[in-house]
Design a protein around this motif. Structure first.
Motif, short mmCIF file in Angstrom:
data_model
loop_
_atom_site.label_atom_id
_atom_site.label_comp_id
_atom_site.label_asym_id
_atom_site.label_seq_id
_atom_site.Cartn_x
_atom_site.Cartn_y
_atom_site.Cartn_z
N ILE A 111 0.86 -1.18 0.00
CA ILE A 111 0.00 0.00 0.00
C ILE A 111 0.90 1.24 0.00
O ILE A 111 2.03 1.18 0.49
CB ILE A 111 -0.93 -0.07 1.25
CG1 ILE A 111 -2.03 0.95 1.21
CG2 ILE A 111 -0.13 0.03 2.51
CD1 ILE A 111 -3.08 0.72 2.31
N ASN A 112 0.42 2.33 -0.57
CA ASN A 112 1.23 3.54 -0.66
C ASN A 112 1.19 4.41 0.58
O ASN A 112 2.09 5.21 0.81
CB ASN A 112 0.80 4.38 -1.87
CG ASN A 112 1.15 3.67 -3.16
OD1 ASN A 112 2.16 2.97 -3.24
ND2 ASN A 112 0.34 3.84 -4.17
N SER A 113 0.13 4.31 1.37
CA SER A 113 0.06 5.07 2.62
C SER A 113 -0.79 4.32 3.63
O SER A 113 -1.71 3.60 3.26
CB SER A 113 -0.51 6.48 2.38
OG SER A 113 -1.85 6.39 1.98
N ILE A 114 -0.44 4.49 4.89
CA ILE A 114 -1.14 3.83 5.99
C ILE A 114 -2.10 4.84 6.62
O ILE A 114 -1.68 5.93 6.99
CB ILE A 114 -0.13 3.33 7.06
CG1 ILE A 114 0.93 2.41 6.44
CG2 ILE A 114 -0.85 2.67 8.22
CD1 ILE A 114 0.41 1.13 5.83
N LEU A 123 -5.07 3.38 12.00
CA LEU A 123 -6.51 3.13 11.97
C LEU A 123 -6.74 1.72 11.41
O LEU A 123 -7.06 1.51 10.24
CB LEU A 123 -7.20 4.20 11.12
CG LEU A 123 -7.01 5.63 11.63
CD1 LEU A 123 -7.61 6.64 10.65
CD2 LEU A 123 -7.61 5.80 13.01
N ARG A 124 -6.57 0.72 12.29
CA ARG A 124 -6.68 -0.68 11.89
C ARG A 124 -8.05 -1.02 11.33
O ARG A 124 -8.18 -1.83 10.43
CB ARG A 124 -6.36 -1.60 13.07
CG ARG A 124 -4.92 -1.53 13.49
CD ARG A 124 -4.66 -2.45 14.69
NE ARG A 124 -3.47 -2.08 15.38
CZ ARG A 124 -2.25 -2.40 15.00
NH1 ARG A 124 -2.07 -3.12 13.93
NH2 ARG A 124 -1.21 -1.99 15.69
N LYS A 125 -9.09 -0.42 11.88
CA LYS A 125 -10.45 -0.69 11.41
C LYS A 125 -10.57 -0.37 9.92
O LYS A 125 -11.20 -1.12 9.16
CB LYS A 125 -11.45 0.13 12.23
CG LYS A 125 -12.88 0.03 11.76
CD LYS A 125 -13.56 -1.23 12.26
CE LYS A 125 -15.03 -1.24 11.99
NZ LYS A 125 -15.44 -1.79 10.72
N GLU A 126 -9.97 0.73 9.47
CA GLU A 126 -10.00 1.07 8.05
C GLU A 126 -9.27 0.03 7.21
O GLU A 126 -9.71 -0.30 6.11
CB GLU A 126 -9.38 2.45 7.81
CG GLU A 126 -10.27 3.58 8.26
CD GLU A 126 -9.73 4.95 7.88
OE1 GLU A 126 -8.91 5.04 6.93
OE2 GLU A 126 -10.12 5.93 8.53
N LEU A 127 -8.18 -0.51 7.74
CA LEU A 127 -7.45 -1.55 7.00
C LEU A 127 -8.24 -2.86 6.96
O LEU A 127 -8.25 -3.55 5.94
CB LEU A 127 -6.07 -1.77 7.63
CG LEU A 127 -5.11 -0.59 7.49
CD1 LEU A 127 -3.84 -0.84 8.29
CD2 LEU A 127 -4.79 -0.30 6.03
N VAL A 128 -8.90 -3.20 8.07
CA VAL A 128 -9.75 -4.40 8.08
C VAL A 128 -10.87 -4.24 7.05
O VAL A 128 -11.15 -5.14 6.27
CB VAL A 128 -10.32 -4.67 9.49
CG1 VAL A 128 -11.40 -5.74 9.45
CG2 VAL A 128 -9.20 -5.06 10.45
N ASP A 129 -11.53 -3.06 7.04
CA ASP A 129 -12.58 -2.82 6.06
C ASP A 129 -12.06 -2.92 4.64
O ASP A 129 -12.71 -3.49 3.77
CB ASP A 129 -13.21 -1.42 6.28
CG ASP A 129 -14.00 -1.33 7.58
OD1 ASP A 129 -14.32 -2.40 8.17
OD2 ASP A 129 -14.29 -0.19 8.02
N ARG A 130 -10.87 -2.41 4.42
CA ARG A 130 -10.25 -2.46 3.07
C ARG A 130 -10.00 -3.91 2.67
O ARG A 130 -10.27 -4.31 1.54
CB ARG A 130 -8.95 -1.67 3.08
CG ARG A 130 -8.28 -1.63 1.75
CD ARG A 130 -6.98 -0.83 1.83
NE ARG A 130 -6.39 -0.74 0.54
CZ ARG A 130 -5.80 0.32 0.06
NH1 ARG A 130 -5.70 1.41 0.78
NH2 ARG A 130 -5.27 0.32 -1.14
#
Length: 136
Positions: A111-114, A123-130
């Protein structure tokens, strides 16, 4: 306004200690280290894997800029596989970091940005949703 007695009872133990959900330890000199959050542990088979341990392994590689680890659960009911979203340094071709079997990241997506909060918390929730939306 009266406080929430149920929330207070769940947060304080019988001796008055505050349950923060943080995983901490004291070193031999008595210094306290906060290393992870209990609610962020990944349950893999019979193990509880702290994401921060896997993140530190990834970050020890000079090719990796950042690598938050999340639970990845596509089509599974009883377990989550540790998954890393890794940011590589430009020009790097790194593909994975090897660790102990039960602490191994089972999937990596570059990924280009976290996504982070203004205080720089991942923001782990955003990564889980992704991750979940990529499966659907």
């Amino acid at each position: 306004m009266k406080g929430d007695e149920k929330a207070t009872a769940e947060t304080l133990d019988s001796d008055g200690w505050l349950r923060t959900g943080d995983i901490c330890y004291f070193d031999s000199q008595g210094f306290l280290y906060v290393v992870d959050r209990l609610k962020e542990l990944i349950k893999y088979k019979a193990y509880q894997v702290p994401p921060v341990e896997l993140e530190h392994l990834h970050l020890s590689r000079p090719e990796i800029i950042d690598a938050p680890v999340i639970p990845y659960v596509p089509g599974r009911i009883s377990r989550a596989d540790p998954m890393a979203y890794a940011m590589r340094n430009p020009g790097s071709s790194i593909t994975e970091t090897q660790v102990a079997t039960y602490k191994k990241v089972r999937r990596v997506a570059f990924i280009n940005s976290i996504p982070k909060s203004p205080s720089r918390k991942i923001l782990r929730k955003e990564l889980v949703d992704r991750a979940l939306s990529a499966v659907l």
